[in-house]
Design an enzyme around this catalytic site. Structure first.
Site, PDB file in Angstrom:
ATOM      1  N   HIS A  75       0.724  -1.171   0.082  1.00  0.00           N
ATOM      2  CA  HIS A  75       0.093  -0.128   0.219  1.00  0.00           C
ATOM      3  C   HIS A  75       1.064   1.252   0.046  1.00  0.00           C
ATOM      4  CE1 HIS A  75      -2.760   2.854   1.353  1.00  0.00           C
ATOM      5  NE2 HIS A  75      -3.802   2.288   1.251  1.00  0.00           N
ATOM      6  N   ASP A 110       1.743  -4.839   7.987  1.00  0.00           N
ATOM      7  CA  ASP A 110       0.868  -3.935   7.857  1.00  0.00           C
ATOM      8  C   ASP A 110      -0.436  -4.962   7.913  1.00  0.00           C
ATOM      9  OD1 ASP A 110      -1.315  -2.701   6.894  1.00  0.00           O
ATOM     10  OD2 ASP A 110      -0.368  -2.248   4.646  1.00  0.00           O
ATOM     11  N   GLN A 155      -5.491  -5.198   6.720  1.00  0.00           N
ATOM     12  CA  GLN A 155      -6.575  -6.225   6.297  1.00  0.00           C
ATOM     13  C   GLN A 155      -6.502  -7.379   7.011  1.00  0.00           C
ATOM     14  OE1 GLN A 155      -8.758  -4.889   4.052  1.00  0.00           O
ATOM     15  NE2 GLN A 155      -7.629  -2.933   3.677  1.00  0.00           N
ATOM     16  N   LYS A 193     -11.403  -0.356  10.194  1.00  0.00           N
ATOM     17  CA  LYS A 193     -11.455  -1.568   9.267  1.00  0.00           C
ATOM     18  C   LYS A 193     -11.972  -2.739  10.228  1.00  0.00           C
ATOM     19  CE  LYS A 193      -8.036   0.184   5.896  1.00  0.00           C
ATOM     20  NZ  LYS A 193      -8.779   0.512   5.053  1.00  0.00           N
ATOM     21  N   CYS A 242      -4.984   2.676  -3.661  1.00  0.00           N
ATOM     22  CA  CYS A 242      -3.591   3.142  -3.094  1.00  0.00           C
ATOM     23  C   CYS A 242      -2.646   1.943  -3.279  1.00  0.00           C
ATOM     24  CB  CYS A 242      -3.846   3.378  -1.922  1.00  0.00           C
ATOM     25  SG  CYS A 242      -5.057   4.754  -1.205  1.00  0.00           S
TER      26      CYS A 242
END
Length: 415
Positions: free
Chosen positions: A130, A207, A210, A233, A373
């Site tokens: 990202h 990261d 998600q 999220k 992104c």
């Protein structure tokens, strides 16, 4: 008995917890919300927890000894404890609240990177990163003279681990990797990459934007040094993110934001920093958001993260199979399985993703369209943009069918 019921997740009961899902869009069209990788909806319990803060103990934390301030401080501190338990951290000292995943990753690039990167050192990223990872590390490399390397993806949207082993050498100081790709849905082998990094005395930043919302995450088991994710999220509020960092690393780092709340002592000539994690939370922190995030963790744990993951995998498999049946659709990323998360990015022949999203919106279906992104990744895929349907605990196979009907409508319009 449906597959969803077999896994113990009652989708209709879950949907009742989310008030926004009862609304309509356009001319009284039921909302089909499939943009969860961008932002999930919040259940009533999260909304009420934040309202309760504003109604009954709204005050700044760590600033006063009056009743409201003490109550707010306790709730805010316990929110750190709650998130530490949610991801398997050792304690609140390893949990820094930020605005979002982006700020968490910038914090590491600024506060750690500026002290450890120099000419002759390297940072390893991936082609699927990202922008929140790519840009901070690229900018820091420009300022320090460090090199940036990228692990390529293969034809199935998975990382090339053989190439990764070549790129991660003794010059590397940091490896930054998405746990789950926000475009391909690929679940990357983070613990394997952590082993590669640690073999060369490098650190690894995951990261988790998600991943944390959709599957059980244990930062200790993953053996990561840093890990970042966002509240909005994972059924929580906007305006709050989390940075996990090993306590010894956070202790050794100098903050990159300064001001009230993060200091121990200030003179006209200098300052010393507060204890962890507060030394990285300058100014008035996201108090109500912290309360809401803790409630979101409670809600997800009540559902059971194993069941959350199983439900998403079922919906994703159904969507992937139905999309793959069409000869006018190209689906990106690996096939459904253990290494695929709860989203599907695709293109419809002859229809730009922006046009497709607009047509789907007329049917009440919310998806994302664009580069998500991840412009360099779309360059690798040879496409300017894609449409992305992403799923959460309140989505059903019937909603996927509505999405597919919308594709048929778009096909007719652009025939």
């Amino acid at each position: 008995m449906t597959a969803t019921e077999h896994q113990g997740l009652d989708v209709e009961a879950v949907r009742a917890d989310f008030p926004i899902l009862s609304r309509t869009v356009g001319e009284d069209t039921p909302l089909v919300y499939l943009d969860n990788a961008a932002t999930t909806q919040s259940p009533t319990s999260v909304i009420e927890a934040m309202n309760e803060y504003y109604r009954t103990y709204n005050a700044n934390v760590h600033r006063g000894i009056h009743q409201l301030s003490m109550e707010a401080s306790i709730e805010y501190e316990e929110a750190h404890d709650r998130i530490a338990r949610f991801i398997g951290a050792a304690g609140r000292e390893e949990i820094v609240f930020t605005k979002n995943t982006t700020e968490s990753m910038n914090l590491v690039a600024q506060a750690w990177g500026r002290e450890h990167l120099e000419p002759g050192t390297a940072v390893v990223l991936t082609e699927m990163d990202h922008h929140a990872s790519l840009v901070p590390w690229t900018q820091m490399a420009e300022r320090t003279g460090a090199e940036v390397r990228h692990i390529p993806i293969d034809d199935h949207g998975r990382l090339d681990l053989e190439r990764a082993a070549e790129l991660i050498d003794d010059d590397v100081e940091m490896v930054s990797v998405p746990h789950v790709s926000n475009t391909l849905g690929t679940v990357n082998p983070l613990s394997t990459l952590a082993d590669m990094a640690h073999e060369h005395d490098a650190l690894i930043l995951g990261d988790g934007a998600q991943a944390v919302p959709n599957r059980p995450v244990d930062v200790a088991a993953l053996d990561v040094d840093f890990y970042a994710f966002s509240g909005h999220k994972m059924a929580g509020p906007t305006g709050i993110g989390v940075l996990y960092g090993r306590e010894s690393l956070l202790e050794s780092m100098v903050p990159f934001q300064f001001g009230g709340g993060m200091i121990e002592r200030v003179t006209l000539d200098g300052a010393t920093w507060a204890e962890l994690p507060w030394k990285f939370e300058a100014g008035t922190p996201p108090i109500a958001e912290g309360v809401g995030l803790a409630e979101a963790a409670d809600y997800l744990d009540h559902l059971g993260m194993d069941r959350v993951q199983a439900h998403e995998e079922q919906i994703t498999q159904y969507a992937h199979e139905r999309l793959a049946e069409r000869d006018d659709v190209t689906v990106y990323g690996p096939p459904p399985g253990e290494d695929r998360g709860g989203l599907v990015s695709f293109t419809l022949d002859g229809v730009h993703p922006h046009d497709l999203s607009s047509i789907l919106n007329e049917a009440g279906v919310a998806v994302r369209a664009g580069d998500h992104c991840t412009q360099p990744l779309h360059d690798c895929l040879g496409i300017p943009a894609s449409a992305r349907a992403s799923f959460y605990v309140y989505n059903s196979t019937e909603e996927v069918d509505v999405l597919l009907e919308g594709l048929d409508t778009a096909r007719e319009i652009f025939a």
